[in-house]
Design an enzyme around this catalytic site. Structure first.
Site, PDB file in Angstrom:
ATOM      1  NE  ARG A 116      63.407   4.199  32.810  1.00  0.00           N
ATOM      2  CZ  ARG A 116      64.173   4.220  33.892  1.00  0.00           C
ATOM      3  NH1 ARG A 116      65.240   5.009  33.948  1.00  0.00           N
ATOM      4  NH2 ARG A 116      63.907   3.461  34.932  1.00  0.00           N
ATOM      5  CE  LYS A 149      64.897   0.459  33.017  1.00  0.00           C
ATOM      6  NZ  LYS A 149      65.400   0.130  34.379  1.00  0.00           N
ATOM      7  CG  HIS A 168      52.860  -7.188  35.403  1.00  0.00           C
ATOM      8  ND1 HIS A 168      53.334  -6.923  36.666  1.00  0.00           N
ATOM      9  CD2 HIS A 168      53.696  -6.555  34.535  1.00  0.00           C
ATOM     10  CE1 HIS A 168      54.417  -6.163  36.571  1.00  0.00           C
ATOM     11  NE2 HIS A 168      54.662  -5.921  35.293  1.00  0.00           N
ATOM     12  CG  HIS A 172      59.195   6.095  32.004  1.00  0.00           C
ATOM     13  ND1 HIS A 172      58.005   5.416  32.017  1.00  0.00           N
ATOM     14  CD2 HIS A 172      60.015   5.441  32.874  1.00  0.00           C
ATOM     15  CE1 HIS A 172      58.102   4.385  32.859  1.00  0.00           C
ATOM     16  NE2 HIS A 172      59.304   4.383  33.386  1.00  0.00           N
ATOM     17  CG  ASP A 208      51.699  -8.264  39.439  1.00  0.00           C
ATOM     18  OD1 ASP A 208      51.115  -7.915  38.403  1.00  0.00           O
ATOM     19  OD2 ASP A 208      52.897  -8.010  39.653  1.00  0.00           O
ATOM     20  CB  CYS A 247      52.982  -3.341  32.738  1.00  0.00           C
ATOM     21  SG  CYS A 247      54.466  -2.380  33.089  1.00  0.00           S
ATOM     22  CE1 TYR A 248      57.034   1.232  31.048  1.00  0.00           C
ATOM     23  CE2 TYR A 248      58.250  -0.818  31.260  1.00  0.00           C
ATOM     24  CZ  TYR A 248      57.990   0.465  31.683  1.00  0.00           C
ATOM     25  OH  TYR A 248      58.670   0.981  32.745  1.00  0.00           O
ATOM     26  CG  ASP A 278      58.136  -7.624  34.174  1.00  0.00           C
ATOM     27  OD1 ASP A 278      58.591  -7.750  33.029  1.00  0.00           O
ATOM     28  OD2 ASP A 278      58.737  -6.979  35.059  1.00  0.00           O
ATOM     29  CG  ASP A 302      57.208  -4.792  32.614  1.00  0.00           C
ATOM     30  OD1 ASP A 302      56.155  -5.441  32.487  1.00  0.00           O
ATOM     31  OD2 ASP A 302      57.512  -4.201  33.668  1.00  0.00           O
TER      32      ASP A 302
END
Lengths: 374, 326
Positions: free
Chosen positions: A258, A261, A319, A215, A316, A266-267, A309, A264
């Site tokens: 992952r 997936k 993010h 992850h 928010d 934030c990654y 995201d 996003d």
């Protein structure tokens, strides 16, 4: 076609959504100069998150207040927007949540918590250059040491609270907390590196705990913690790790967390940390940091300020923080340049602590001047 | 992270108790930055809770207060911790064991149905599980364990087959109870439903490591992965799984199932089909070898050159790897 499965349906939905923002920029390179980080509105949004009461539906965050404060302070610092008044208010609120028994709590009605402790301490070091009072001197170091000892497990892992969950977030949070406060010791370090190494999976990335799925978040946190305590990546299968990290960059330019997936924003922090740590040790990483910046700037900006995201999500603090940190780390990678308007440069980030390099220098100077023996 | 609970999740039992001996603690912090508005009743509850959190009181009134707080905010980790302080002694007593466990399961099921991704709820479930299976007087631990597995599989993974928390708890159960074949069955069911579910593949590998490392079992796993790879050749999961199998037994690299699959999808000469994960697997297997001859290096370079063309987003990476084969 019989290939309509949850993974393919979701991948297509997100690709269609995001490429509406990205495709024109690929097809018409001249449009790049129109892409600009909305600093003014993002700073205003973050200040509102600090000073206006946040709504009841965010009640879950009321027990993670230092984490919320970390996101806001870190994002404001990335935008060079911390001033003395704001920093002092943040520091006072954080210090009010120092637990009498050591560590920090998320709310007055809570006990100490490992991530809360990490975010409280990191927030203090971020704001400390802007406060008159030397706020780092107000950390209860013996209490912190005893708290960290109480959540340290025999296998080298850490818990979130005395009978809380064990995972890589807690390990990272403990390492950073100990390093920031200058109390990290061989006792606190016992078993930690081996625990982190045992989380690398056959795919190449790291999982939250041994035996789980690789992850992006846990990979970034695990590598950062390993680098901080060992200073090298010995014991990892680096070739497999590199490939796994590189493959987290998707067609849209951003990272997923992952295999199979969706992207996003934030990654970009978690995998940005992984790339930054790999680069610190001379290993190559993603080779298209421009596409990553393009995703963050063109698809993840909320029109009224703040970051996302992905385009159909709400803004928010979380993010906004991690998209900006990811943008910074993308701009630092070998071979990178700043995408879009020249004002999009957000300055460097230390990929281990995820704060500005100047903040790390201040931590190291404080630690040298205040050697604490356990 | 953000959630609403239904009004029907509220619990009012805490109000029935006498709290006159408890002085509520002021929870406001001054200066107040990043303040989240507390609904009036919730504020009243956490002010009382702040007064008891650092005591050792484990009473019915504290248990009821923790229920009410958790209903409003299941992220309140100390409400869960104090709850364990209240219920663990009840789980130790045979007379109160069944009723306590039943109430706890109902609460956890209701919350996890509504909010399936919250660390504190899953942690509590895991702590309760450990407590319950250690209970000597439990008449039928197998049915309790089965009910837990059914809940995760039928209620949580059915809705989100990649829920990291749910898999983590499932892993906790099967690893502590040595139920690896059950894990393998769950993974294979979910792969049958969605061959790109990487969580399912990851736990298939974890189950394989713990059960089937006999050569025949590994060959079965290899043939299974090869079949799945043919259904969607560009899906990375089965190819990476095969590399994981070869980690366990190097001789699988020359097994006909591996060789045949790579010949079918890993061609670089334009003679056959090419799938990126097949070429990537060939490169990975070369990278895993300690010594490479000139022919191996030429093979690696050719593979990387093809990958750089076929996989534009990661082309720079493949060019870098090509350099390793100089």
């Amino acid at each position: 076609m019989s290939d309509e499965r949850p993974t393919t349906i979701e991948a297509k939905r997100v690709n269609d959504l995001v490429m509406r923002f990205i495709r024109p920029l690929i097809d018409t390179p001249d449009l790049e100069q129109t892409i600009k980080l909305n600093r003014t509105d993002t700073i205003a949004y973050l200040k509102r998150m600090l000073y206006a009461n946040q709504p009841e539906y965010l009640i879950a965050l009321s027990v993670a207040r230092p984490f919320n404060l970390f996101w806001i302070s870190r994002a404001l610092d990335a935008l060079d927007a911390l001033d003395e008044e704001t920093s002092t208010d943040i520091a006072k609120t954080i210090l009010a949540l120092q637990h009498p028994g050591g560590g920090f709590r998320g709310h007055v009605s809570c006990g100490a918590h490992t991530i809360t402790t990490y975010s409280a301490l990191t927030t203090l070091v971020i704001v400390s250059p802007h406060t008159r009072v030397p706020v780092l001197d107000l950390i209860d170091r013996p209490g912190l040491y005893s708290y960290l000892s109480s959540v340290h497990m025999p296998d080298g892992s850490y818990r979130m609270e005395p009978d809380g969950e064990i995972d890589m977030r807690a390990v990272y949070a403990a390492v950073i907390s100990g390093k920031i406060a200058g109390i990290w010791s061989s006792e606190l370090e016992a078993g930690v590196a081996d625990y982190i190494l045992s989380c690398q999976t056959y795919e190449g990335g790291l999982a939250a705990a041994p035996g789980l799925e690789a992850h992006g978040s846990f990979t970034g946190l695990g590598l950062a913690a390993l680098d901080l305590i060992k200073g090298d990546l010995g014991g990892l299968d680096v070739a497999r790790l590199q490939r796994w990290v590189v493959y987290r960059q998707t067609e849209e330019g951003g990272f997923n967390g992952r295999t199979n997936k969706v992207v996003d924003g934030c990654y970009s922090t978690w995998l940005g940390m992984a790339c930054g740590v790999l680069a610190r040790h001379g290993h190559s990483t993603i080779t298209d940091p421009v596409a990553l910046q393009r995703y963050l700037l063109a698809a993840c900006q909320c029109p009224g300020g703040g970051l996302l995201d992905k385009p159909d999500c709400s803004r928010d603090a979380y993010h906004t923080c991690y998209d900006l940190c990811g943008l910074s780390m993308a701009q630092m990678l070998p071979g990178a340049r700043v995408y879009g308007d020249a004002s999009n440069s957000v300055g460097p980030t230390d990929p281990r602590f995820n704060v500005k390099p100047g903040v790390v220098a201040a931590i190291e100077a404080w630690t040298r001047a205040n050697i604490i023996r356990s | 992270m953000y959630f609403f609970l239904d009004k029907d999740m509220a619990s009012a039992a805490w109000k029935e108790h006498d709290w006159s001996d408890v002085t509520p603690v002021e929870i406001e912090i001054v200066p107040s930055v990043c303040n989240i508005r507390h609904p009036a009743e919730y504020k009243e509850m956490v002010e009382l809770f702040a007064a008891i959190v650092d005591t050792d009181e484990a009473s019915k009134r504290v248990l009821d207060l923790s229920t009410a707080i958790i209903m409003k905010n299941p992220a309140h980790y100390s409400a869960w911790a104090v709850r364990r302080r209240c219920i663990f002694p009840l789980l130790d007593e045979t007379a109160s064991f069944e009723a306590t466990l039943g109430a706890e399961t109902d609460l956890l099921n209701a919350l996890l149905r509504k909010i399936p991704k919250i660390y504190q709820t899953w942690n509590h479930r895991e702590r309760v599980f450990d407590k319950v299976v250690a209970h000597v007087s439990m008449e039928d631990p197998a049915s309790f364990i089965d009910a837990e597995l059914d809940f995760i599989i039928d209620t949580v993974l059915t809705v989100d087959a990649k829920n990291y928390h749910a898999w983590s708890y499932l892993h906790h159960i099967v690893s502590t109870q040595q139920m690896w074949s059950r894990l393998s069955a769950v993974a294979s069911d979910l792969i049958a439903m969605d061959v790109r579910n990487n969580s399912a593949w990851s736990f298939m590998m974890e189950a394989t490591k713990h059960t089937g490392t006999a050569r025949d079992d590994l060959v079965d796993a290899l043939e299974y992965a090869a079949t799945m790879a043919r259904t969607a050749p560009n899906n990375e999961c089965p190819w990476t799984f095969i590399r994981g199998l070869i980690d366990i037994d190097q001789t699988l690299q020359s097994h006909p199932a591996t060789v045949g699959l790579l010949a079918e999808y890993g061609a670089v000469d334009g003679e056959g089909l090419t799938a990126v994960p097949a070429l990537a697997l060939r490169v990975g297997l070369l990278q895993d070898r300690t010594e490479l001859g000139p022919e191996d290096k030429a093979e690696g370079k050719g593979l990387c050159q093809t990958l750089a063309k076929m996989d534009p987003i990661h082309s720079g990476y493949w060019t870098n790897v090509e350099g390793e084969f100089e």
